[in-house]
Structures are given as structure tokens and as C-alpha cells.
Design an enzyme around this catalytic site. Structure first.
Site, short mmCIF file in Angstrom:
data_model
loop_
_atom_site.label_atom_id
_atom_site.label_comp_id
_atom_site.label_asym_id
_atom_site.label_seq_id
_atom_site.Cartn_x
_atom_site.Cartn_y
_atom_site.Cartn_z
N HIS A 53 7.03 4.45 12.62
CA HIS A 53 7.29 5.32 11.48
C HIS A 53 6.04 5.92 10.83
O HIS A 53 6.14 6.67 9.86
CB HIS A 53 8.05 4.55 10.40
CG HIS A 53 7.23 3.47 9.75
ND1 HIS A 53 6.35 3.75 8.72
CD2 HIS A 53 7.11 2.16 9.99
CE1 HIS A 53 5.76 2.62 8.36
NE2 HIS A 53 6.19 1.65 9.11
N HIS B 192 13.84 4.22 12.30
CA HIS B 192 13.56 4.38 10.86
C HIS B 192 14.32 5.60 10.34
O HIS B 192 14.50 6.58 11.06
CB HIS B 192 12.05 4.56 10.71
CG HIS B 192 11.52 4.44 9.31
ND1 HIS B 192 11.72 5.42 8.37
CD2 HIS B 192 10.79 3.48 8.71
CE1 HIS B 192 11.13 5.05 7.23
NE2 HIS B 192 10.56 3.87 7.41
N ASP C 58 0.79 -1.23 0.00
CA ASP C 58 0.00 0.00 0.00
C ASP C 58 0.82 1.28 0.00
O ASP C 58 0.36 2.32 0.45
CB ASP C 58 -0.91 -0.02 1.24
CG ASP C 58 -0.11 -0.30 2.51
OD1 ASP C 58 1.11 -0.06 2.50
OD2 ASP C 58 -0.71 -0.75 3.50
N ARG D 51 3.12 7.95 9.23
CA ARG D 51 2.96 9.39 8.99
C ARG D 51 1.85 10.00 9.85
O ARG D 51 1.95 11.14 10.30
CB ARG D 51 2.63 9.65 7.52
CG ARG D 51 3.87 9.75 6.67
CD ARG D 51 3.55 9.87 5.20
NE ARG D 51 4.77 9.59 4.45
CZ ARG D 51 5.51 10.52 3.86
NH1 ARG D 51 5.14 11.77 3.87
NH2 ARG D 51 6.60 10.18 3.22
C1 UD1 Z 1 7.08 4.46 3.52
C2 UD1 Z 1 5.63 4.17 3.09
C3 UD1 Z 1 4.88 3.46 4.19
C4 UD1 Z 1 5.64 2.22 4.63
C5 UD1 Z 1 7.04 2.62 5.04
C6 UD1 Z 1 7.85 1.42 5.41
C7 UD1 Z 1 4.48 5.77 1.63
C8 UD1 Z 1 3.76 7.04 1.55
N1 UD1 Z 1 4.95 5.44 2.85
O1 UD1 Z 1 7.04 5.40 4.58
O2 UD1 Z 1 3.60 3.06 3.70
O3 UD1 Z 1 4.96 1.64 5.74
O4 UD1 Z 1 7.69 3.26 3.94
O5 UD1 Z 1 9.03 1.78 6.08
O6 UD1 Z 1 4.67 5.09 0.66
N2 UD1 Z 1 14.72 7.59 4.09
C9 UD1 Z 1 16.07 7.43 3.92
N3 UD1 Z 1 16.56 6.20 3.59
C10 UD1 Z 1 15.77 5.11 3.46
C11 UD1 Z 1 14.39 5.27 3.65
C12 UD1 Z 1 13.87 6.51 3.96
O7 UD1 Z 1 16.83 8.38 4.04
O8 UD1 Z 1 16.28 4.02 3.18
C13 UD1 Z 1 14.18 8.93 4.44
C14 UD1 Z 1 14.22 9.92 3.27
O9 UD1 Z 1 14.50 11.18 3.76
C15 UD1 Z 1 12.77 9.88 2.74
C16 UD1 Z 1 12.00 9.69 4.04
O10 UD1 Z 1 12.80 8.78 4.80
O11 UD1 Z 1 12.40 11.06 2.08
C17 UD1 Z 1 10.60 9.19 3.91
O12 UD1 Z 1 10.52 8.04 3.08
P1 UD1 Z 1 9.08 7.64 2.43
O13 UD1 Z 1 9.25 6.39 1.65
O14 UD1 Z 1 8.51 8.81 1.74
O15 UD1 Z 1 8.16 7.41 3.68
P2 UD1 Z 1 8.25 6.38 4.87
O16 UD1 Z 1 7.84 7.14 6.09
O17 UD1 Z 1 9.53 5.67 4.86
N1 UDP Z 2 12.40 -4.61 9.81
C1 UDP Z 2 13.75 -4.78 9.53
N2 UDP Z 2 14.66 -4.02 10.23
C2 UDP Z 2 14.29 -3.13 11.19
C3 UDP Z 2 12.89 -2.95 11.44
C4 UDP Z 2 11.98 -3.71 10.73
O1 UDP Z 2 14.13 -5.59 8.68
O2 UDP Z 2 15.15 -2.48 11.79
C5 UDP Z 2 11.42 -5.41 9.03
C6 UDP Z 2 10.32 -6.11 9.81
O3 UDP Z 2 10.71 -7.40 10.21
C7 UDP Z 2 9.16 -6.14 8.81
C8 UDP Z 2 9.39 -4.89 7.98
O4 UDP Z 2 10.73 -4.48 8.21
O5 UDP Z 2 9.24 -7.24 7.94
C9 UDP Z 2 8.43 -3.82 8.36
O6 UDP Z 2 8.78 -2.64 7.73
P1 UDP Z 2 8.22 -1.22 8.18
O7 UDP Z 2 7.88 -1.24 9.63
O8 UDP Z 2 9.23 -0.22 7.70
O9 UDP Z 2 6.94 -1.06 7.27
P2 UDP Z 2 5.42 -1.53 7.40
O10 UDP Z 2 5.41 -3.01 7.56
O11 UDP Z 2 4.82 -0.80 8.55
O12 UDP Z 2 4.83 -1.07 6.10
#
Ligand code: UD1
Ligand code: UDP
Length: 384
Positions: free
Chosen positions: A216, A249, A96, A218
Site C-alpha cells: 500500500h 488495501h 507515523d 504511497r
Molecule cells: C495510511 C497511512 C500510512 C499507513 C497506512 C496503513 C498516511 C499518509 N498514510 O495510508 O502511513 O501505513 O495508512 O494502512 O497517513 N480507504 C477506504 N477505507 C479504509 C481505508 C482507506 O476506503 O478503511 C481509502 C479511502 O479512499 C482513502 C484512501 O484509502 O482516501 C487512502 O487512505 P489514507 O489513510 O489517506 O492512506 P493509506 O494509503 O491508507
Molecule cells: N493486517 C490486517 N489485515 C490485512 C492486512 C494486514 O489486519 O488484511 C494487519 C497486519 O497484521 C499488521 C497491520 O495490519 O498488523 C499492518 O497494516 P498496514 O500494512 O496497513 O500498515 P503499516 O504497518 O504498513 O503502516
């Protein structure tokens, strides 16, 4: 040979789709191509390494502090060009996120059939989780094949008028990922940087008790996150003999608040460990090691019940009611007092703890990828 394009961009999508990539490649029936959007950079690359998946293309869309519209626009236009050049017979997406919704839209514009893995999850509230519930609704109504993890998610889709013969209950591929990772980890001695020996996975049973935390979402940014961090601080003061391990995160909005509330000089506590995100096998080892898991993550709600760990979910809604019904997961919201009292109860009431700690797994048997592969074979046999 029909060409299946598998697209993902964030950590959870990678964890849940890499097993499918590896299954379909080993099966050899289809040409499998992998395109990552790079919505996450470091956290995506961590997973690719664990599952030995090398993408055929990387759209590299991540920007620091990206906005929803920014990341949607970047993926939509890059994916549009990619599909124009590559013309797969099917596009597979999972979950999603913005990667899912924008890729779905791009594939729809190109008349390419879309297969949605982890279909049918719903809270019924478009703002919780936000924007994911909206992404789910859009994706379901443009997809051709829907792979539901459970009967509940199937029923959600039927209620929205999705054709029954396009819905397949397969279990969740996260259980395939978890089981294969547990197999690979057997006998390995994993050492997690940034935490003391008594909290390491190898100290399970003998070491200090441990609460594992992730967060994490939003919709929790701002006051919700501040409450969560204050609750962790209060718990650490109340239970100095318990360790609180939080792989934070990489979203700057998350890291800012966590640093602000939990790691300034005044608040620095000896039993809180703020560490970088862990690679998947290390995180699984820490889940196994944990006594209690405090999270707002979707994937963790699905994995922890298989490991027999009580999970307290810092949200007001869940699209995963199955573990709630099984009693291993409980919603605690983002209210500071509620979080403190629920964690305290698990740490002090062994009878209650045992009730929640049963290893009940409603999400699959580790064979979801095989079921999805079989559906693809039937689909292409009928649609030559
Ligand atoms: C995203 C997804 C959320 C999912 C989550 C899993 C959307 C809108 N959100 O949220 O559904 O549950 O990922 O973790 O699709 N960043 C880094 N390095 C990384 C990852 C993120 O620097 O490897 C930072 C960057 O500044 C980036 C920010 O995190 O702009 C937000 O990343 P984004 O994918 O937009 O949203 P998440 O909160 O990670
Ligand atoms: N996870 C990971 N390392 C971490 C924290 C979580 O590999 O430090 C894994 C966790 O086991 C799960 C997935 O990441 O499979 C969940 O990701 P996240 O919480 O970012 O996203 P969501 O599931 O809420 O979309």
C-alpha cells in the site's frame, strides 16, 4: 484522576494502540479516553471490533481518495476543537501516519504533553517512506515521552538531540497485540472467504503452498506498484502449484492498479486470490499459514519474524533493521525481476528457506503496554 487521551485513525495504529487502551482501562489508574480520527473507516472499524474498543469520539475525517493536505487539515482543525473542549492531561499517539503528525501539532498548540508510541524509527530518507519519515521527525521533536521499540530506535532519537530521560525502550505494542490475538485464536476454526479449502488456515501443513501478499505504500504508487503486480502474475504462472493470496488495501490507488494488472479477463489466473482486507485475527491466521510473505507493510515486518515466516519487503529502505539483521527479513525493492527471483529462490531452495524461517523476534515480549503504563505513573507522580 489524570486523563489520558489515546488517538488513532488507521488500521496499524489501531492494532498497536488497542492493547494499550485495554491495559490502561483494566489498570484503572487513569481516566482513559479514546478519540479516533477515522482516517481509515472500514479498516479501522475492523480492528475496533476485534479488540472490543468503543471510541468516545470519532472525527470521521475519511474521504474517498483523500490528499495528504486534505486529511492533515481536517484532522488538525477537528482535533483542535476536540482538545479545546476536552483538555486531557496527556495525548498518546502511535507511529507515523497523518493522524499522528496532525494530532501532535494540535496537542502542541494546546500545550498538552504528547506521548509517542513506536518512537525513533528512521530510514534517514525523507521520501522513503513518504510521507511517514517526515511525520516521524516532526512528531519526535514535539513529543514529551518517547516509547521506543528497540535500542536502535533509541539511538536514532539520541542522535537527534532528544533528551535521554524522556526515552524509554518498551518493545513494540504490536507484539502485545499479536500474542493476545494468538491466545484468543487458539482452538478457533477460522474460515477465510474468497479462498479455496486447500488454502484455508486449517489446511496448514497439508494443503497447497501459499505466498501471502500486502502492499500500500504511497511512494510505490505508479510504476512501483505495476512492477509488483506484474511480478505476482509472473510468479503465479511460474508456480501453478502455489497459491498467491492478496488481501487488497482499500486505497483506490492500490485497488485500481491491482485490478488493472491482475484481474482483467486476459490475466485472470486460477492461483491468485484477490480478497478484501482481513480482520486482524484472520490475517494472523493467514500469516501462520503462509510459506512466504511478500509485503511493503511496516507492521507485517514486525509480526512475521515472531511466527517464523520469511518476509520479502518490497521497498528500498527500512526503518526496521533489526529483523533484517536477524535474517528473517530481506529488502527486495519494487523491481519485477528481483521480486520474481527472490520469491522463486525461497520456493525452490529448502536450505535457504530454513535459514530465513527462524522465529527470531527482536520487537518485544508482549509486555510493552505494561511498561508504558508504568512510565505514565512515574511521569504524573513527578508532574502533579
Ligand atoms: C495510511 C497511512 C500510512 C499507513 C497506512 C496503513 C498516511 C499518509 N498514510 O495510508 O502511513 O501505513 O495508512 O494502512 O497517513 N480507504 C477506504 N477505507 C479504509 C481505508 C482507506 O476506503 O478503511 C481509502 C479511502 O479512499 C482513502 C484512501 O484509502 O482516501 C487512502 O487512505 P489514507 O489513510 O489517506 O492512506 P493509506 O494509503 O491508507
Ligand atoms: N493486517 C490486517 N489485515 C490485512 C492486512 C494486514 O489486519 O488484511 C494487519 C497486519 O497484521 C499488521 C497491520 O495490519 O498488523 C499492518 O497494516 P498496514 O500494512 O496497513 O500498515 P503499516 O504497518 O504498513 O503502516
Amino acid at each position: 484522576m489524570k486523563k489520558i487521551l489515546i488517538v488513532f485513525g488507521t488500521r496499524p495504529e489501531a492494532i498497536k494502540l488497542c492493547p494499550l487502551v485495554n491495559y490502561l482501562k483494566a489498570d484503572g489508574v487513569f481516566q482513559v479516553e479514546v478519540c479516533v480520527t477515522g482516517q481509515h473507516r472500514e479498516m479501522l472499524d475492523q480492528v475496533l471490533r476485534v479488540f472490543n474498543v468503543v471510541p468516545d469520539a470519532d472525527l470521521q475525517v475519511m474521504r474517498p481518495n483523500q490528499t495528504l493536505a486534505g486529511v492533515t487539515g481536517a484532522i488538525l482543525s477537528a482535533m483542535d476543537e476536540y482538545l479545546q473542549r476536552n483538555r486531557p492531561d496527556m495525548v498518546v499517539i502511535q507511529g507515523d501516519t497523518t493522524t499522528v503528525m496532525a494530532t501532535t501539532l494540535a496537542a502542541f498548540y494546546h500545550h498538552i504533553p504528547i506521548a509517542h508510541v513506536e518512537a525513533g524509527l528512521r530510514t534517514g530518507n525523507l521520501y522513503s517512506p513518504w510521507p511517514e519519515e517526515g511525520n516521524r521527525v516532526i512528531t519526535s521533536h514535539l513529543a514529551d515521552l518517547h516509547f521506543c521499540p528497540t535500542m536502535t530506535s533509541r539511538e536514532n532519537l539520541l542522535r537527534e538531540g532528544i533528551a535521554e530521560n524522556r526515552i524509554f525502550v518498551t518493545g513494540n505494542t504490536v507484539i502485545d497485540a499479536l500474542f493476545s490475538t494468538l491466545d484468543r485464536m487458539r482452538g478457533l476454526h477460522l474460515y477465510v472467504d474468497g479462498i479455496p479449502d486447500c488454502v484455508q488456515p486449517s489446511a496448514a501443513g497439508g494443503g497447497r503452498r501459499m505466498v501471502l501478499i500486502t502492499g500500500h505504500r504511497r511512494e510505490n504508487f505508479g510504476e512501483g506498484f505495476r512492477n509488483i503486480c506484474n511480478a505476482i502474475g509472473e510468479l503465479a504462472d511460474k508456480f501453478p502449484e502455489v497459491s498467491f493470496v492478496y488481501p487488497v488495501h482499500l486505497n483506490p490507488q492500490v485497488r485500481g492498479t491491482v485490478a488493472d494488472v491482475l484481474s482483467d479477463n486476459k490475466n485472470k489466473r486460477k492461483n491468485i486470490f484477490l480478497i478484501d482486507p482481513l480482520t486482524y485475527e484472520y490475517f494472523v491466521a493467514m500469516m501462520q499459514r503462509a510459506d512466504v510473505i511478500l509485503t511493503d507493510s511496516g507492521g507485517v515486518q514486525e509480526e512475521a519474524p515472531s511466527l517464523g515466516k520469511p518476509v520479502l519487503v518490497m521497498r528500498d529502505t527500512t526503518e526496521r533493521p533489526e529483523a533484517l539483521a536477524a535474517g528473517t527479513v530481506k529488502l527486495v525493492g519494487t523491481d519485477r525481476e528481483r521480486i520474481v527471483s527472490e520469491v522463486s529462490r525461497l520456493l525452490t531452495d529448502p536450505v535457504y528457506y530454513e535459514q530465513m524461517a527462524n522465529a527470531e523476534n527482536p520487537y518485544g515480549d508482549g509486555k510493552s503496554c505494561q511498561r508504558i503504563g508504568e512510565v505514565f505513573e512515574r511521569y504524573f507522580a513527578e508532574n502533579r
